[in-house]
Design a protein around this motif. Structure first.
Motif, PDB file in Angstrom:
ATOM      1  N   THR A  56      -9.426 -15.840 -23.397  1.00  0.00           N
ATOM      2  CA  THR A  56      -8.583 -16.157 -22.257  1.00  0.00           C
ATOM      3  C   THR A  56      -8.580 -14.989 -21.274  1.00  0.00           C
ATOM      4  N   ALA A  57      -8.075 -15.235 -20.085  1.00  0.00           N
ATOM      5  CA  ALA A  57      -7.972 -14.163 -19.102  1.00  0.00           C
ATOM      6  C   ALA A  57      -6.751 -14.435 -18.241  1.00  0.00           C
ATOM      7  N   SER A  58      -6.281 -13.381 -17.616  1.00  0.00           N
ATOM      8  CA  SER A  58      -5.232 -13.559 -16.622  1.00  0.00           C
ATOM      9  C   SER A  58      -5.661 -12.724 -15.435  1.00  0.00           C
ATOM     10  N   LEU A  59      -4.973 -12.897 -14.331  1.00  0.00           N
ATOM     11  CA  LEU A  59      -5.292 -12.125 -13.136  1.00  0.00           C
ATOM     12  C   LEU A  59      -4.060 -11.342 -12.755  1.00  0.00           C
ATOM     13  N   ASN A  60      -4.236 -10.074 -12.522  1.00  0.00           N
ATOM     14  CA  ASN A  60      -3.114  -9.246 -12.111  1.00  0.00           C
ATOM     15  C   ASN A  60      -3.316  -8.792 -10.673  1.00  0.00           C
ATOM     16  N   VAL A  61      -2.558  -9.390  -9.792  1.00  0.00           N
ATOM     17  CA  VAL A  61      -2.469  -8.925  -8.405  1.00  0.00           C
ATOM     18  C   VAL A  61      -0.983  -8.684  -8.238  1.00  0.00           C
ATOM     19  N   TYR A  62      -0.578  -7.514  -7.805  1.00  0.00           N
ATOM     20  CA  TYR A  62       0.867  -7.293  -7.708  1.00  0.00           C
ATOM     21  C   TYR A  62       1.235  -6.761  -6.326  1.00  0.00           C
ATOM     22  N   TRP A  63       2.523  -6.823  -6.051  1.00  0.00           N
ATOM     23  CA  TRP A  63       3.034  -6.395  -4.749  1.00  0.00           C
ATOM     24  C   TRP A  63       3.583  -4.984  -4.817  1.00  0.00           C
ATOM     25  N   LEU A  64       3.353  -4.262  -3.748  1.00  0.00           N
ATOM     26  CA  LEU A  64       3.784  -2.857  -3.660  1.00  0.00           C
ATOM     27  C   LEU A  64       4.748  -2.656  -2.499  1.00  0.00           C
ATOM     28  N   TYR A  65       5.599  -1.659  -2.649  1.00  0.00           N
ATOM     29  CA  TYR A  65       6.319  -1.114  -1.499  1.00  0.00           C
ATOM     30  C   TYR A  65       5.430  -0.009  -0.928  1.00  0.00           C
ATOM     31  N   THR A  66       5.126  -0.079   0.358  1.00  0.00           N
ATOM     32  CA  THR A  66       4.315   0.983   0.980  1.00  0.00           C
ATOM     33  C   THR A  66       5.032   1.510   2.220  1.00  0.00           C
ATOM     34  N   ILE A  67       4.666   2.729   2.609  1.00  0.00           N
ATOM     35  CA  ILE A  67       5.243   3.350   3.812  1.00  0.00           C
ATOM     36  C   ILE A  67       4.137   3.539   4.839  1.00  0.00           C
ATOM     37  N   GLY A  68       4.407   3.186   6.065  1.00  0.00           N
ATOM     38  CA  GLY A  68       3.415   3.306   7.132  1.00  0.00           C
ATOM     39  C   GLY A  68       3.163   4.754   7.516  1.00  0.00           C
ATOM     40  N   THR A  69       1.904   5.108   7.756  1.00  0.00           N
ATOM     41  CA  THR A  69       1.584   6.487   8.166  1.00  0.00           C
ATOM     42  C   THR A  69       2.211   6.795   9.539  1.00  0.00           C
ATOM     43  N   GLY A  70       2.461   5.728  10.334  1.00  0.00           N
ATOM     44  CA  GLY A  70       3.043   5.954  11.659  1.00  0.00           C
ATOM     45  C   GLY A  70       4.564   5.984  11.671  1.00  0.00           C
ATOM     46  N   SER A  71       5.199   5.805  10.507  1.00  0.00           N
ATOM     47  CA  SER A  71       6.668   5.761  10.467  1.00  0.00           C
ATOM     48  C   SER A  71       7.273   7.104  10.881  1.00  0.00           C
ATOM     49  N   LYS A  72       8.296   7.022  11.712  1.00  0.00           N
ATOM     50  CA  LYS A  72       9.009   8.250  12.109  1.00  0.00           C
ATOM     51  C   LYS A  72      10.141   8.553  11.125  1.00  0.00           C
ATOM     52  N   ASN A  73      10.298   7.671  10.140  1.00  0.00           N
ATOM     53  CA  ASN A  73      11.393   7.826   9.170  1.00  0.00           C
ATOM     54  C   ASN A  73      10.863   7.908   7.744  1.00  0.00           C
ATOM     55  N   GLN A  74       9.822   8.719   7.545  1.00  0.00           N
ATOM     56  CA  GLN A  74       9.144   8.698   6.244  1.00  0.00           C
ATOM     57  C   GLN A  74      10.041   9.131   5.079  1.00  0.00           C
ATOM     58  N   GLN A  75      10.858  10.151   5.296  1.00  0.00           N
ATOM     59  CA  GLN A  75      11.735  10.610   4.208  1.00  0.00           C
ATOM     60  C   GLN A  75      12.762   9.540   3.852  1.00  0.00           C
ATOM     61  N   LEU A  76      13.349   8.933   4.883  1.00  0.00           N
ATOM     62  CA  LEU A  76      14.325   7.863   4.657  1.00  0.00           C
ATOM     63  C   LEU A  76      13.645   6.686   3.930  1.00  0.00           C
ATOM     64  N   ALA A  77      12.433   6.360   4.369  1.00  0.00           N
ATOM     65  CA  ALA A  77      11.691   5.261   3.750  1.00  0.00           C
ATOM     66  C   ALA A  77      11.445   5.557   2.274  1.00  0.00           C
ATOM     67  N   TYR A  78      11.044   6.793   1.964  1.00  0.00           N
ATOM     68  CA  TYR A  78      10.790   7.136   0.561  1.00  0.00           C
ATOM     69  C   TYR A  78      12.090   7.103  -0.260  1.00  0.00           C
ATOM     70  N   ASP A  79      13.180   7.607   0.339  1.00  0.00           N
ATOM     71  CA  ASP A  79      14.470   7.584  -0.368  1.00  0.00           C
ATOM     72  C   ASP A  79      14.865   6.147  -0.705  1.00  0.00           C
ATOM     73  N   PHE A  80      14.580   5.229   0.235  1.00  0.00           N
ATOM     74  CA  PHE A  80      14.898   3.829  -0.031  1.00  0.00           C
ATOM     75  C   PHE A  80      13.993   3.276  -1.142  1.00  0.00           C
ATOM     76  N   LEU A  81      12.712   3.631  -1.123  1.00  0.00           N
ATOM     77  CA  LEU A  81      11.795   3.177  -2.173  1.00  0.00           C
ATOM     78  C   LEU A  81      12.246   3.643  -3.557  1.00  0.00           C
ATOM     79  N   ARG A  82      12.713   4.882  -3.638  1.00  0.00           N
ATOM     80  CA  ARG A  82      13.221   5.384  -4.924  1.00  0.00           C
ATOM     81  C   ARG A  82      14.407   4.539  -5.385  1.00  0.00           C
ATOM     82  N   PHE A  83      15.285   4.227  -4.439  1.00  0.00           N
ATOM     83  CA  PHE A  83      16.475   3.425  -4.738  1.00  0.00           C
ATOM     84  C   PHE A  83      16.077   1.998  -5.146  1.00  0.00           C
TER      85      PHE A  83
END
Length: 407
Positions: A290-317
């Motif tokens: 048998t086989a299964s397929l693993n495709v999963y969803w990620l939280y990512t942060i945009g390289t152009g974000s002006k709020n990168q630290q806030l974005a990362y803090d939210f990802l941790r939360f």
């Protein structure tokens, strides 16, 4: 301060979870920035974040990206490498809180380009109330000469789907997601291929689908989806979400879909099959596993974000054990081992602990910059197979030639 913007994969459990998490995060940290969460369908999400460079140019601070796209996004320098943030302040019990199969696709060229958000490999979802019904079992055995169990091979799958197909009761044998969005039919083709011992890659690690296993896979798939006496008539227009809803509304005996659509049956209001569902591994060729397929969803942060630290803090939360459990209770699929084993979750969704088993057999798609283009070609090929009489062998040859042009 401008708005904080999140590109969300359109799916009500994701939308409600994210809103709840954001509200709790702001309350806890006394944050007053205005947020805009835009739910987007698959195609639009890719378009907005990667094609139109929304992550790169600061249109989006955070985006849900799936692992089919992450290689592309990292190469385009659209998403932030989180390594330095993780080294300073790692998410709760990172990385050991997650199964290894949820950590490797976002690892590209030594960087980490996202945190696991939602998962649930492909599996066979079925109505255990029908399969365990004494009368059904007796009638089935009379008709087919063997015991009614979830199908072990594809021939049984066809027979069982035909047996349970009862349009007069608004019950169909199985439901597929055949809307050509570059995803579902590609995944279905891969599953048919893998469960027959085939591969997408040749010995040189190049994509090659022009071979016998692929021909058998395509032959079977085009036949089953066109078997009117076995398949939900809405399948041609369904994406995975619509197919999942049809199953939850009690319109099908079996479905091959993401694990998330099984668990959704136990938690959403619209479900008519609470307590009547179970999952198992996919049917396979008797000579192969048998086989299964693993495709999963990620939280990512945009390289152009002006709020990168806030974005990362939210990802941790958003990736704590508590947040992961919230996502599950809302109808998504938590990614942490703690959620899979959680007693309360397994009380509501009795097959939740089986996620570990699915991950053991879960294969992944090739990580190559051309993969998004290849999926379009495979999608068109499967669509042609379903809608025309062109032999599978010819379709596979033509598609392989087209793939070689982009390689």
């Amino acid at each position: 301060m401008e708005k904080f913007r999140i590109a969300v994969r359109k799916f009500s459990p994701f939308e409600s979870t994210l809103q709840k998490l954001w509200d709790a995060f702001c309350l806890k940290n006394n944050i007053q920035i205005e947020v805009e969460m835009i739910p987007l369908e698959l195609h639009d999400l890719y378009e907005e974040t990667i094609t139109k460079e929304g992550l790169k140019n600061g249109d989006w601070d955070i985006a849900h990206l799936n692992t089919d796209w992450i290689f592309d996004a990292a190469n385009e320098k659209a998403v932030l490498d989180l390594t330095s943030f993780i080294n300073k302040n790692a998410p709760q019990d990172y990385p050991q809180g997650w199964h290894k199969s949820l950590l490797h696709l976002q690892q590209i060229n030594g960087g980490t380009y996202g945190l696991p958000f939602h998962d649930g490999p492909e599996c066979l979802i079925y109505r255990k109330d029908l399969f365990e019904n004494q009368t059904e079992k007796e009638n089935f055995k009379k008709q087919f000469g063997y015991e009614l169990f979830p199908p072990k091979n594809w021939e049984q799958f066809t027979q069982i789907a035909t047996y349970f197909n009862r349009p007069a009761d608004n019950l169909y044998g199985c439901v597929f997601a055949n809307y050509p969005d570059g995803h579902n039919m590609v995944f279905d083709f891969c599953l048919q291929l893998w469960t027959r011992g085939g591969s997408l890659l040749d010995n040189q690690n190049q994509i090659n689908i022009n071979h016998t296993a692929a021909e058998k896979a395509l032959d079977y798939y085009r036949t089953i989806v066109n078997t009117a006496i076995a398949v939900h008539p809405g399948s041609k227009n369904f994406g995975s979400v619509e197919a999942g809803m049809a199953f939850a509304e009690g319109q099908a005996a079996m479905s091959i879909n993401w694990f998330g659509f099984a668990s959704m049956c136990e938690v959403i209001g619209e479900s008519r099959v609470k307590g009547k569902v179970d999952i198992t591994e996919l049917p396979h060729d008797p000579d192969h596993k048998t086989a299964s397929l693993n495709v999963y969803w990620l939280y990512t942060i945009g390289t152009g974000s002006k709020n990168q630290q806030l974005a990362y803090d939210f990802l941790r939360f958003a990736t704590t054990a508590e947040s992961d459990k919230l996502l599950t209770n809302e109808g998504g699929i938590g990614c942490r081992k703690s959620t899979w084993k959680d007693a309360e979750i397994n009380h509501v969704i009795p097959y939740y602990h089986k996620l570990e088993m699915l991950h053991e057999n879960a294969l992944t798609l090739p990580q190559t910059p051309i993969w998004p283009k290849v999926t379009e070609l495979i999608d068109q090929m499967v669509l042609k197979a379903i809608e025309t009489d062109i032999p599978s062998k010819t379709l596979l040859e033509e598609t392989q030639n087209a793939i070689e042009k982009i390689i």
